[in-house]
Enzyme design. Structure first.
Site, PDB file in Angstrom:
ATOM      1  N   ASP A 141       7.646   0.134  -8.631  1.00 39.76           N
ATOM      2  CA  ASP A 141       7.557   1.118  -7.551  1.00 39.76           C
ATOM      3  C   ASP A 141       6.543   2.217  -7.850  1.00 39.76           C
ATOM      4  OD1 ASP A 141       9.752  -0.303  -6.467  1.00 39.76           O
ATOM      5  OD2 ASP A 141      11.156   0.964  -7.559  1.00 39.76           O
TER       6      ASP A 141
ATOM      7  N   GLU B 143      11.130  -0.650   3.876  1.00 43.89           N
ATOM      8  CA  GLU B 143      11.374   0.379   2.869  1.00 43.89           C
ATOM      9  C   GLU B 143      10.049   0.873   2.316  1.00 43.89           C
ATOM     10  OE1 GLU B 143      13.865  -1.825   0.228  1.00 43.89           O
ATOM     11  OE2 GLU B 143      12.196  -2.849  -0.753  1.00 43.89           O
TER      12      GLU B 143
END
Length: 521
Positions: free
Chosen positions: A15, A188
């Site tokens: 991420d 997301e």
């Protein structure tokens, strides 16, 4: 042509989020249940990175007590505005419990960072910030649609203004990615940018597994409506199959260099020995250009390559991280982590100079607790690690040694123990919560060297009482249990030092003189 190799940050660093301040680049990644939280890196050329610390390095910033494995800190975003760095992220309390979003600030990215500023009315995960050119600040995140999910993993991306003076979300919440944009699922990781008069919204979709992808939409108004490009997804490897060397590509953030070029950082994995990803999700780098107002990633190729052309930036290498840690410093090096927030006086670098001392806690590494463990990420498919440990068990339950860890139910332990008043070293493979003893050898001395060599998924374990006299404890132990594909969850494999009373209070401790880790790719 000068090239670089992907991943730019190998091992469990997922991420990624990036920002530039003049000719300096800063990057953060997720850290889940490990402490300190949110490692932060610095680069001058987008390829060579050095860790400068952790954003969440104090217990008052990050309380991971009782946090289940693969929960904790998800998907941080880093941004810089008018002399202040902002890191915003989600604390996932449990598999089904609250998702709590907060941000911290600093004037120096190496810290110290502030205590968390919690945003109680911010549902969902993966928050990001946009500092607009009119002075307003916007929060974006994902959430379940207020009207309910219409299909599995149906999320929406939403936006609200953030008042950074009060630390509160203000005004109306706007849905940005739903309604007419329902061809995606598991929406997301939103990042919002204003570029050439357009608001661009980049998200991850498809789930963080094999079908992961990067998609994009744009609008002339920050609140929408947003239109998608017909070339979506702009980056994915899901069409390449599970035999491809780079898989599950997604969760991107973008940055423009000081010379005008555009680059994207994202996560991906390198499976080996089959579709097994012991290294977790790693940080990769890929260029893109703008064409007709939309990004074209790695033009002519459209995918991330293991070796790519070096950015048009002056190369800037950092001093190599030492392979050998002799624990001479007054603080642990940045690569070391605890499992959850460290509680109690169970470790020391000062009680015996030049050693890391780990004291036996009742908690062990087979529980979702804070055990007496200090570990680092596995960062290479092939690697060698060794350590020296001095340990005298006080009870039959005491143990200490080396652990290769995916989670509390999937791990390999090489431990010194005392069984029937006989000191021994034993190797235990733990799969699905069940221990299997693989090997055991008696010892006549309480100071030994332990080693592990991984060649793909074959792990060979050795031990020695003298450095010149290594003996094999077990060969070709299957390492696939250290992958998320067997163990579940979202993290990569760790290896490190361990001491425990295994359910009982103990005065025993283990002294580790040094630890060495070396990639062999």
């Amino acid at each position: 042509m000068k090239t670089f190799k992907n991943p730019i940050i190998p091992g469990f660093y997922p991420d990624p989020s990036i920002c530039r301040v003049e000719d300096d680049y800063y990057l953060v990644t997720s850290s889940f249940e490990y402490f300190p939280g949110v490692p932060i890196f610095h680069s001058k050329d987008l390829v060579h990175w050095r860790q400068i610390g952790h954003v969440l390095d104090r217990p008052e910033q990050l309380n991971l007590d009782q946090t289940p494995y693969s929960r904790g800190i998800y998907a941080p975003t880093i941004r810089y505005h008018e002399g202040i760095f902002y890191m915003i992220t989600t604390f996932v309390v449990s598999p089904t419990g609250a998702r709590r979003n907060f941000y911290v600030t600093a004037t120096d990215p190496a810290g110290p960072w502030s205590n968390p500023i919690w945003l109680p009315d911010a549902p969902g995960i993966d928050p990001s910030l946009l500092f607009d050119d009119d002075g307003k600040v916007y929060y974006t995140g994902n959430r379940k649609p207020p009207a309910g999910q219409l299909y599995k993993k149906h999320n929406e991306i939403w936006l609200q203004e953030l008042d950074t003076e009060t630390g509160k979300l203000i005004g109306e919440k706007y849905s940005l990615w739903d309604g007419a944009l329902k061809n995606a699922h598991a929406q997301e990781a939103p990042h919002l940018y204003k570029i050439n008069g357009w608001y661009y919204l980049i998200i991850a979709e498809g789930g963080t597994g094999h079908t992961h992808a990067v998609t994009i939409a744009r609008s002339k108004s920050v609140t929408g409506p947003y239109e998608m490009t017909e070339t979506n997804p702009i980056l994915t490897h899901r069409h390449l199959g599970k035999q491809h060397p780079i898989v599950n590509v997604g969760h991107a953030d973008i940055v423009q260099t000081q010379f005008g070029d555009w680059w994207m950082v994202c996560l991906a994995s390198r499976p080996y020995g089959g579709y097994y990803r012991n290294l977790g999700r790693e940080t990769f780098l890929v260029p893109f250009v703008w064409e007709d107002g939309w990004p074209i990633v790695n033009p002519g190729k459209g995918v991330i390559e293991p070796e790519m052309e070096f950015p048009h930036l002056p190369e800037h290498k950092w001093p190599a991280q030492p392979l050998h840690d002799s624990f001479e410093s007054t603080k642990l090096a940045d690569q070391w982590n605890f499992i959850r927030t460290p509680r109690g006086d169970f470790w020391s670098l000062s009680e015996r100079k030049g050693h890391l001392r780990l004291k036996a806690k009742p908690e062990n590494i087979m529980e979702e607790e804070n055990p007496s463990f200090v570990g680092r990420r596995q960062q290479h498919i092939n690697f060698y690690a060794e350590l020296v440990v001095e340990f005298k068990p006080e009870k039959a339950t005491d143990s200490a040694g080396l652990v290769l860890l995916q989670n509390h139910n999937y791990q390999i332990r090489v431990e010194m123990v005392s069984e029937n008043d006989q000191l021994a070293v034993k190797l235990t493979r733990r799969e699905a919560g069940e221990d299997q003893q693989i090997a055991r050898q008696p010892l006549s001395i309480n100071k030994i060297y332990l080693g592990v060599e991984a060649v793909g998924q074959d792990y060979t374990f050795t031990y020695a009482t003298e450095l010149s006299e290594w003996r094999v404890l077990a060969e070709k132990v299957d390492g696939r249990i250290l992958s998320t594909d067997m163990a579940g969850g979202f993290v990569g494999a760790y290896l490190g030092m361990y001491c425990s009373g295994n359910g009982e209070a103990s005065t025993a401790y283990a002294d580790f003189d040094w630890f060495e880790y070396q990639g062999r790719e």
